[in-house]
Structure formats: structure tokens, C-alpha cells
Design a protein around this motif. Structure first.
Motif, PDB file in Angstrom:
ATOM      1  N   ALA A   8      43.136  85.666  47.788  1.00 38.36           N
ATOM      2  CA  ALA A   8      42.290  85.114  47.020  1.00 38.36           C
ATOM      3  C   ALA A   8      42.303  85.558  45.576  1.00 38.36           C
ATOM      4  O   ALA A   8      42.298  84.828  44.559  1.00 38.36           O
ATOM      5  CB  ALA A   8      40.709  84.812  47.515  1.00 38.36           C
ATOM      6  N   PRO A   9      42.108  86.855  45.483  1.00 37.09           N
ATOM      7  CA  PRO A   9      41.796  87.577  44.178  1.00 37.09           C
ATOM      8  C   PRO A   9      43.169  87.629  43.353  1.00 37.09           C
ATOM      9  O   PRO A   9      44.240  87.753  43.710  1.00 37.09           O
ATOM     10  CB  PRO A   9      41.466  88.825  44.512  1.00 37.09           C
ATOM     11  N   LEU A  10      42.801  87.954  41.986  1.00 35.65           N
ATOM     12  CA  LEU A  10      44.085  88.039  41.204  1.00 35.65           C
ATOM     13  C   LEU A  10      43.691  89.435  40.619  1.00 35.65           C
ATOM     14  O   LEU A  10      42.574  90.111  40.636  1.00 35.65           O
ATOM     15  CB  LEU A  10      43.802  87.356  39.873  1.00 35.65           C
ATOM     16  N   TRP A  11      44.942  90.461  40.951  1.00 34.48           N
ATOM     17  CA  TRP A  11      45.028  91.983  40.274  1.00 34.48           C
ATOM     18  C   TRP A  11      46.061  92.181  39.581  1.00 34.48           C
ATOM     19  O   TRP A  11      47.195  91.441  39.678  1.00 34.48           O
ATOM     20  CB  TRP A  11      44.778  92.554  41.539  1.00 34.48           C
ATOM     21  N   ILE A  12      46.151  92.858  38.653  1.00 34.99           N
ATOM     22  CA  ILE A  12      47.046  93.587  37.685  1.00 34.99           C
ATOM     23  C   ILE A  12      46.836  95.127  37.737  1.00 34.99           C
ATOM     24  O   ILE A  12      45.924  95.587  37.937  1.00 34.99           O
ATOM     25  CB  ILE A  12      46.983  92.793  36.470  1.00 34.99           C
ATOM     26  N   SER A  31      39.735  98.582  27.730  1.00 37.86           N
ATOM     27  CA  SER A  31      39.316  98.996  26.482  1.00 37.86           C
ATOM     28  C   SER A  31      39.978  98.317  25.239  1.00 37.86           C
ATOM     29  O   SER A  31      39.532  98.495  24.208  1.00 37.86           O
ATOM     30  CB  SER A  31      39.302 100.461  26.518  1.00 37.86           C
ATOM     31  N   GLU A  32      41.372  97.877  25.492  1.00 34.43           N
ATOM     32  CA  GLU A  32      41.932  97.111  24.382  1.00 34.43           C
ATOM     33  C   GLU A  32      41.483  95.612  24.126  1.00 34.43           C
ATOM     34  O   GLU A  32      41.926  95.227  23.302  1.00 34.43           O
ATOM     35  CB  GLU A  32      43.360  97.354  24.440  1.00 34.43           C
ATOM     36  N   SER A  33      40.670  95.223  25.129  1.00 32.91           N
ATOM     37  CA  SER A  33      40.157  93.934  25.036  1.00 32.91           C
ATOM     38  C   SER A  33      38.891  93.531  24.391  1.00 32.91           C
ATOM     39  O   SER A  33      37.876  94.434  25.046  1.00 32.91           O
ATOM     40  CB  SER A  33      40.306  93.136  26.337  1.00 32.91           C
ATOM     41  N   LYS A  34      38.642  92.855  23.368  1.00 36.28           N
ATOM     42  CA  LYS A  34      37.080  92.594  23.029  1.00 36.28           C
ATOM     43  C   LYS A  34      36.315  91.960  24.022  1.00 36.28           C
ATOM     44  O   LYS A  34      34.951  92.093  23.944  1.00 36.28           O
ATOM     45  CB  LYS A  34      37.327  91.735  21.824  1.00 36.28           C
ATOM     46  N   THR A  35      36.827  91.486  24.942  1.00 38.18           N
ATOM     47  CA  THR A  35      35.888  90.575  25.879  1.00 38.18           C
ATOM     48  C   THR A  35      35.807  91.031  27.204  1.00 38.18           C
ATOM     49  O   THR A  35      35.280  90.633  28.211  1.00 38.18           O
ATOM     50  CB  THR A  35      36.559  89.131  26.180  1.00 38.18           C
ATOM     51  N   VAL A  62      40.755  85.153  30.722  1.00 43.55           N
ATOM     52  CA  VAL A  62      42.110  85.058  31.308  1.00 43.55           C
ATOM     53  C   VAL A  62      42.774  83.786  30.680  1.00 43.55           C
ATOM     54  O   VAL A  62      42.364  82.763  30.933  1.00 43.55           O
ATOM     55  CB  VAL A  62      42.136  85.027  32.824  1.00 43.55           C
ATOM     56  N   GLN A  63      43.847  84.029  30.289  1.00 43.02           N
ATOM     57  CA  GLN A  63      44.622  83.092  29.628  1.00 43.02           C
ATOM     58  C   GLN A  63      45.924  82.543  30.500  1.00 43.02           C
ATOM     59  O   GLN A  63      46.847  83.598  30.656  1.00 43.02           O
ATOM     60  CB  GLN A  63      45.071  83.365  28.204  1.00 43.02           C
ATOM     61  N   ILE A  64      46.181  81.340  30.700  1.00 42.99           N
ATOM     62  CA  ILE A  64      47.202  81.078  31.497  1.00 42.99           C
ATOM     63  C   ILE A  64      47.932  79.875  30.617  1.00 42.99           C
ATOM     64  O   ILE A  64      47.359  78.730  30.503  1.00 42.99           O
ATOM     65  CB  ILE A  64      46.779  80.220  32.785  1.00 42.99           C
ATOM     66  N   GLY A  65      49.020  80.024  30.125  1.00 42.75           N
ATOM     67  CA  GLY A  65      49.381  78.886  28.967  1.00 42.75           C
ATOM     68  C   GLY A  65      48.451  78.710  27.961  1.00 42.75           C
ATOM     69  O   GLY A  65      47.872  79.744  27.430  1.00 42.75           O
ATOM     70  N   ALA A  66      48.063  77.381  27.691  1.00 42.44           N
ATOM     71  CA  ALA A  66      47.122  77.250  26.583  1.00 42.44           C
ATOM     72  C   ALA A  66      45.652  76.968  27.228  1.00 42.44           C
ATOM     73  O   ALA A  66      44.707  76.885  26.409  1.00 42.44           O
ATOM     74  CB  ALA A  66      47.478  75.862  26.103  1.00 42.44           C
ATOM     75  N   ILE A  67      45.459  77.465  28.562  1.00 39.06           N
ATOM     76  CA  ILE A  67      44.188  77.211  29.270  1.00 39.06           C
ATOM     77  C   ILE A  67      43.389  78.859  29.212  1.00 39.06           C
ATOM     78  O   ILE A  67      44.163  79.731  29.656  1.00 39.06           O
ATOM     79  CB  ILE A  67      44.226  76.824  30.625  1.00 39.06           C
ATOM     80  N   THR A  68      42.335  78.772  28.785  1.00 35.45           N
ATOM     81  CA  THR A  68      41.490  80.030  28.889  1.00 35.45           C
ATOM     82  C   THR A  68      40.404  79.834  29.860  1.00 35.45           C
ATOM     83  O   THR A  68      39.689  78.885  29.936  1.00 35.45           O
ATOM     84  CB  THR A  68      41.033  80.502  27.545  1.00 35.45           C
ATOM     85  N   VAL A  69      40.359  80.786  30.997  1.00 34.80           N
ATOM     86  CA  VAL A  69      39.263  80.863  31.911  1.00 34.80           C
ATOM     87  C   VAL A  69      38.405  81.869  31.213  1.00 34.80           C
ATOM     88  O   VAL A  69      38.541  83.138  31.261  1.00 34.80           O
ATOM     89  CB  VAL A  69      39.854  81.188  33.248  1.00 34.80           C
ATOM     90  N   PRO A  70      37.174  81.620  30.952  1.00 34.64           N
ATOM     91  CA  PRO A  70      36.287  82.688  30.297  1.00 34.64           C
ATOM     92  C   PRO A  70      35.573  83.540  31.364  1.00 34.64           C
ATOM     93  O   PRO A  70      35.427  82.794  32.589  1.00 34.64           O
ATOM     94  CB  PRO A  70      35.184  81.792  29.682  1.00 34.64           C
ATOM     95  N   PRO A 106      35.086  83.839  42.553  1.00 32.07           N
ATOM     96  CA  PRO A 106      35.755  82.480  42.673  1.00 32.07           C
ATOM     97  C   PRO A 106      37.207  82.716  42.568  1.00 32.07           C
ATOM     98  O   PRO A 106      38.043  83.454  41.696  1.00 32.07           O
ATOM     99  CB  PRO A 106      35.396  81.587  41.373  1.00 32.07           C
ATOM    100  N   THR A 107      38.098  81.816  43.117  1.00 36.23           N
ATOM    101  CA  THR A 107      39.352  81.752  43.238  1.00 36.23           C
ATOM    102  C   THR A 107      39.656  81.282  41.730  1.00 36.23           C
ATOM    103  O   THR A 107      38.841  80.563  41.204  1.00 36.23           O
ATOM    104  CB  THR A 107      40.176  80.855  44.145  1.00 36.23           C
ATOM    105  N   LEU A 108      40.991  81.625  41.279  1.00 34.55           N
ATOM    106  CA  LEU A 108      41.448  80.876  39.897  1.00 34.55           C
ATOM    107  C   LEU A 108      41.250  79.536  39.918  1.00 34.55           C
ATOM    108  O   LEU A 108      40.875  79.100  38.910  1.00 34.55           O
ATOM    109  CB  LEU A 108      42.881  81.635  39.752  1.00 34.55           C
ATOM    110  N   LEU A 109      41.789  79.033  41.038  1.00 38.23           N
ATOM    111  CA  LEU A 109      41.632  77.438  41.028  1.00 38.23           C
ATOM    112  C   LEU A 109      40.238  76.883  40.948  1.00 38.23           C
ATOM    113  O   LEU A 109      40.044  75.959  40.516  1.00 38.23           O
ATOM    114  CB  LEU A 109      42.178  77.118  42.431  1.00 38.23           C
TER     115      LEU A 109
END
Length: 184
Positions: A8-12, A31-35, A62-70, A106-109
């Protein structure tokens, strides 16, 4: 990232472990992301069939292509234990539901649907092999539906098992066939 329909989760990977990875891997530094907001008290150990990760929860756009998931909840992996052929930069879980100990993730979907980025809680994958593509690996992940250009025939939709039984994309089958021949 590796697309995984069984988790289920996203990890990087966290930038702090970059020295443990090859130079071709991408990492993330909150720390390099403003959000980005780190939830330091929420640390999770996730086991897979061939390894595990230890990750701290973060919240970021999180941005996937042109879509941003806030303000999406995901994990920054600070320790990755034997996951063979780690040629990817994390895992994007695409399971049917949430894992009980990560039920506030929540899952990304689900997040794409809740944010209004897609109208249908559906995804599809085209697994191609274009010899002219870089690395012989091509394909397409489509959120919110499917592209009919990849279909040889009409789709038949089936009921998925859900609830507490499984988080995997499963259905009951009575037969299986390929090329017009029954193989069950």
C-alpha cells in the motif's frame, strides 16, 4: 519507483543513505522541499518477500506527471535491507486497500480520487517492450481508467474480493484461457 500491486504505501530513499546506494539512485531530502513535513515519531518497518525497509513518515506534495497530490503521507526509507537488484528508487504501493498499521495512509489511488484528480478509482498498466526505448523498458501507468488503444477486445469487468479478506487485487475464477484455449 517500482509499482507494487501487493503493498500500500509509497516509500523513497532518504538522502541520508545516498552513500549506501549506487550513483544512479535518486533520493529525497525533506529539508529541501518547502512543503515537506516530517512526522519523526512515526517510524515504520515494512517487510517484503525479499527484504525490508525502515522509514519515517513524511507529508509532502507528490507530483505524478501533471497531477499534484497535496499533502500526501509516505515514507522516507532510512534503512533498506536486502532487496535484490535494487534498480528502482522506492516502491509505489497500488494495493486494493490499506494495511492495518498504516490505516491513516490513504493509498495513492485513493488520494488521487479524493483530490479530484481522477473520477474513477481505477488504474491500468500497459507492459510494453519497445526495442527502441532506453533500456528496452517501456510501458504506461494510467490512473483513473485505461487507454483503449492497448486493448485487443472489449473489457469485461469482474467483481473484486474486498474487505478484510485481502488487500490484493483478487477475483474468483472458474477457468483461464489464452488464445481461445482453456488452460485450467
Amino acid at each position: 519507483v517500482l509499482l507494487d500491486t501487493g503493498s500500500a504505501p509509497l516509500w523513497i530513499p532518504n538522502a541520508s543513505i545516498a552513500q549506501n546506494l549506487t550513483s544512479s539512485h535518486h533520493t529525497f531530502n525533506c529539508s529541501e522541499s518547502k512543503t515537506c513535513k516530517s512526522v519523526q515519531e512515526n517510524v515504520y518497518n515494512i517487510s517484503y518477500g525479499m527484504g525490508s525497509i525502515l522509514g519515517t513518515e513524511i507529508i509532502d506534495d507528490v507530483q505524478i506527471g501533471a497531477i499534484t497530490v497535496p499533502q500526501y503521507h509516505f515514507l522516507l526509507a532510512s534503512d533498506i535491507k536486502y532487496i535484490p537488484n535494487l534498480y528502482y528508487d522506492g516502491i509505489m504501493g497500488l494495493s486494493l486497500g490499506r494495511w492495518s498499521y498504516l490505516d491513516h495512509f490513504p493509498t495513492l489511488l485513493e488520494s488521487l480520487k479524493m483530490s479530484g484528480a481522477i473520477s474513477t478509482g481505477m488504474f491500468s498498466m500497459y507492459l510494453g517492450n519497445d526495442p527502441d526505448a532506453i533500456g528496452n523498458m517501456t510501458g504506461e501507468l494510467i490512473f483513473g481508467g485505461y487507454d483503449p488503444k492497448y486493448a485487443d477486445s472489449e473489457f469485461q469487468f469482474v467483481h473484486l474480493e474486498s474487505g478484510n479478506k485481502t488487500l490484493l487485487w483478487t477475483t474468483n475464477m472458474t477457468a483461464l484461457g489464452f488464445g481461445g484455449k482453456n488452460v485450467s
